[in-house]
Design an enzyme around this catalytic site. Structure first.
Site, PDB file in Angstrom:
ATOM      1  N   HIS A 130     -14.659   1.008  -1.073  1.00  0.00           N
ATOM      2  CA  HIS A 130     -13.548   0.096  -0.754  1.00  0.00           C
ATOM      3  C   HIS A 130     -12.422   0.789   0.010  1.00  0.00           C
ATOM      4  CE1 HIS A 130     -14.800  -2.888  -4.174  1.00  0.00           C
ATOM      5  NE2 HIS A 130     -15.560  -2.982  -3.102  1.00  0.00           N
ATOM      6  N   ASN A 133     -12.806   2.698  -6.259  1.00  0.00           N
ATOM      7  CA  ASN A 133     -11.391   3.031  -6.348  1.00  0.00           C
ATOM      8  C   ASN A 133     -10.880   3.612  -5.042  1.00  0.00           C
ATOM      9  OD1 ASN A 133     -11.679   2.224  -8.949  1.00  0.00           O
ATOM     10  ND2 ASN A 133     -11.759   4.276  -9.822  1.00  0.00           N
ATOM     11  N   ASP A 148      -8.005   5.252  -5.036  1.00  0.00           N
ATOM     12  CA  ASP A 148      -7.227   6.445  -5.385  1.00  0.00           C
ATOM     13  C   ASP A 148      -8.051   7.696  -5.057  1.00  0.00           C
ATOM     14  OD1 ASP A 148      -8.797   7.424  -7.705  1.00  0.00           O
ATOM     15  OD2 ASP A 148      -8.077   5.637  -8.749  1.00  0.00           O
ATOM     16  N   TYR A 196       0.819  -1.216   0.000  1.00  0.00           N
ATOM     17  CA  TYR A 196       0.000   0.000   0.000  1.00  0.00           C
ATOM     18  C   TYR A 196       0.851   1.264   0.000  1.00  0.00           C
ATOM     19  CZ  TYR A 196      -4.062  -2.868   0.131  1.00  0.00           C
ATOM     20  OH  TYR A 196      -5.022  -3.786  -0.232  1.00  0.00           O
ATOM     21  N   THR A 200     -15.891  -0.789 -14.659  1.00  0.00           N
ATOM     22  CA  THR A 200     -15.799  -1.853 -13.641  1.00  0.00           C
ATOM     23  C   THR A 200     -16.161  -3.195 -14.268  1.00  0.00           C
ATOM     24  OG1 THR A 200     -16.564  -2.598 -11.468  1.00  0.00           O
ATOM     25  CG2 THR A 200     -18.130  -1.273 -12.743  1.00  0.00           C
TER      26      THR A 200
HETATM   27  P1  OAD Z   1     -11.158  -4.375 -12.732  1.00  0.00           P
HETATM   28  O1  OAD Z   1      -9.680  -4.288 -12.966  1.00  0.00           O
HETATM   29  O2  OAD Z   1     -11.714  -5.676 -12.305  1.00  0.00           O
HETATM   30  O3  OAD Z   1     -11.934  -3.939 -14.055  1.00  0.00           O
HETATM   31  C1  OAD Z   1     -11.622  -2.760 -14.738  1.00  0.00           C
HETATM   32  C2  OAD Z   1     -12.599  -2.650 -15.894  1.00  0.00           C
HETATM   33  O4  OAD Z   1     -12.304  -1.429 -16.552  1.00  0.00           O
HETATM   34  C3  OAD Z   1     -12.471  -3.758 -16.938  1.00  0.00           C
HETATM   35  O5  OAD Z   1     -13.766  -4.250 -17.265  1.00  0.00           O
HETATM   36  C4  OAD Z   1     -11.830  -3.065 -18.134  1.00  0.00           C
HETATM   37  O6  OAD Z   1     -12.327  -3.566 -19.378  1.00  0.00           O
HETATM   38  C5  OAD Z   1     -12.298  -1.637 -17.949  1.00  0.00           C
HETATM   39  N1  OAD Z   1     -11.392  -0.639 -18.515  1.00  0.00           N
HETATM   40  C6  OAD Z   1     -10.048  -0.688 -18.650  1.00  0.00           C
HETATM   41  N2  OAD Z   1      -9.576   0.427 -19.203  1.00  0.00           N
HETATM   42  C7  OAD Z   1     -10.656   1.227 -19.448  1.00  0.00           C
HETATM   43  C8  OAD Z   1     -10.837   2.534 -20.023  1.00  0.00           C
HETATM   44  N3  OAD Z   1      -9.813   3.243 -20.471  1.00  0.00           N
HETATM   45  N4  OAD Z   1     -12.092   3.016 -20.110  1.00  0.00           N
HETATM   46  C9  OAD Z   1     -13.165   2.304 -19.666  1.00  0.00           C
HETATM   47  N5  OAD Z   1     -13.052   1.083 -19.111  1.00  0.00           N
HETATM   48  C10 OAD Z   1     -11.824   0.547 -19.000  1.00  0.00           C
HETATM   49  O7  OAD Z   1     -11.509  -3.218 -11.693  1.00  0.00           O
HETATM   50  P2  OAD Z   1     -12.787  -3.068 -10.740  1.00  0.00           P
HETATM   51  O8  OAD Z   1     -14.018  -3.575 -11.402  1.00  0.00           O
HETATM   52  O9  OAD Z   1     -12.766  -1.686 -10.246  1.00  0.00           O
HETATM   53  O10 OAD Z   1     -11.198  -4.166  -4.663  1.00  0.00           O
HETATM   54  O11 OAD Z   1     -12.401  -4.041  -9.560  1.00  0.00           O
HETATM   55  C11 OAD Z   1     -13.247  -4.117  -8.453  1.00  0.00           C
HETATM   56  C12 OAD Z   1     -12.462  -4.347  -7.208  1.00  0.00           C
HETATM   57  O12 OAD Z   1     -11.606  -5.469  -7.364  1.00  0.00           O
HETATM   58  C13 OAD Z   1     -11.508  -3.236  -6.842  1.00  0.00           C
HETATM   59  O13 OAD Z   1     -12.122  -2.148  -6.190  1.00  0.00           O
HETATM   60  C14 OAD Z   1     -10.561  -3.920  -5.923  1.00  0.00           C
HETATM   61  C15 OAD Z   1     -10.367  -5.215  -6.689  1.00  0.00           C
HETATM   62  O14 OAD Z   1     -10.066  -6.291  -5.939  1.00  0.00           O
HETATM   63  C16 OAD Z   1     -10.587  -3.792  -3.519  1.00  0.00           C
HETATM   64  O15 OAD Z   1      -9.521  -3.193  -3.487  1.00  0.00           O
HETATM   65  C17 OAD Z   1     -11.343  -4.152  -2.295  1.00  0.00           C
END
Ligand code: OAD
Length: 234
Positions: free
Chosen positions: A111, A94, A96, A58, A178
């Site tokens: 989160h 996020n 961030d 972290y 997401t």
């Molecule tokens: P993911 O990394 O699982 O998914 C990111 C999504 O963003 C994917 O579906 C990509 O296709 C899409 N993506 C990538 N680049 C992009 C762009 N330029 N424009 C639009 N979309 C784009 O991330 P999260 O769904 O946020 O949890 O993951 C959920 C949680 O899993 C996070 O909050 C984290 C992780 O474990 C914790 O930290 C508790």
């Protein structure tokens, strides 16, 4: 029916909205960090087993925030919030601070937040801009170390009562960047009332894309400003 700017709006964002700022998403990076699966670092068990490793993970994430800036998608959502006249809530997965820096204020970090620490004894949450380790003492009670204010796997996300309350009442629910892998965030679209407009904006269809009424695929910096213009113009 298209809602006016008085409608009740809830937006959910994930790592994809910060990707074009230079922060790697979880699934795009194969969920790996220095050969550790992220799930092996981001858990209470990992913190008990090897706190130094978890603090270091972290600390690196926290330092990386200094190298990135909010992008056009973050800024568009802050602009939307300022112009919107009805109830508005931005829920982000996020950790961030890019939504905060872009100017979003009706914002919940479900989160947790990289730039905060939480006391292991008294539970006080405070701003923590620098590195953290086992010797970092809670400024409030001085009794115990702090941990990252992050929701780890197996822990309950924050503010869920407020989030479900807003989702159940909203007229429009939008998910941005997401993947739909992680619950309860991935299930929020199923908590909306019948008749709610639901829309997914993502680089590719998410795992829960079929639960949305509409889907647009593309980059967040293209899709989100265009969608905001559309909502405000309509
Ligand atoms: P993911 O990394 O699982 O998914 C990111 C999504 O963003 C994917 O579906 C990509 O296709 C899409 N993506 C990538 N680049 C992009 C762009 N330029 N424009 C639009 N979309 C784009 O991330 P999260 O769904 O946020 O949890 O993951 C959920 C949680 O899993 C996070 O909050 C984290 C992780 O474990 C914790 O930290 C508790």
């Amino acid at each position: 029916m298209a809602p006016s700017t008085h409608g009740n709006l809830v937006l959910l964002t994930g790592a994809g909205i910060s990707a074009e700022s230079g922060l790697r998403t979880f699934r795009d990076a194969d969920g790996l960090w220095e050969n550790h699966r992220v799930e092996e670092v981001a858990t209470p068990e990992a913190f008990r087993r090897d706190p130094a490793l978890v603090y270091r993970f972290y600390n690196e994430r926290r330092r990386s925030l200094a190298t990135v800036q909010p992008n056009a998608a973050h800024r568009a959502l802050a602009r939307l919030e300022r112009a919107w006249q009805g109830p508005f809530l931005l829920v982000t997965q996020n950790v961030d601070d890019l939504h905060d820096r872009a100017g979003s204020r009706q914002l919940l970090h479900m989160h947790g937040e990289l730039l905060k620490g939480r006391c292991l004894a008294c539970g006080a949450v405070q701003a923590w801009p620098g590195d953290m380790d086992q010797d970092s003492r809670c400024p409030t009670c001085q009794r115990a170390p702090v941990r990252p204010h992050i929701v780890w796997f197996g822990e309950l996300p924050l503010d869920m009562d407020r989030i479900y309350d807003a989702v159940e009442r909203c007229d429009v629910f939008v998910a941005i960047g997401t993947s739909g892998h992680v619950y309860p965030a991935a299930g929020l679209v199923q908590a909306v009332a019948p008749g709610t407009r639901t829309l997914e904006l993502n680089l590719e269809p998410s795992l829960v894309a079929s639960a949305f009424g509409e889907a647009r695929t593309g980059r967040a910096t293209d899709l989100v400003p265009a969608f905001v213009d559309e909502l405000l113009g309509g």
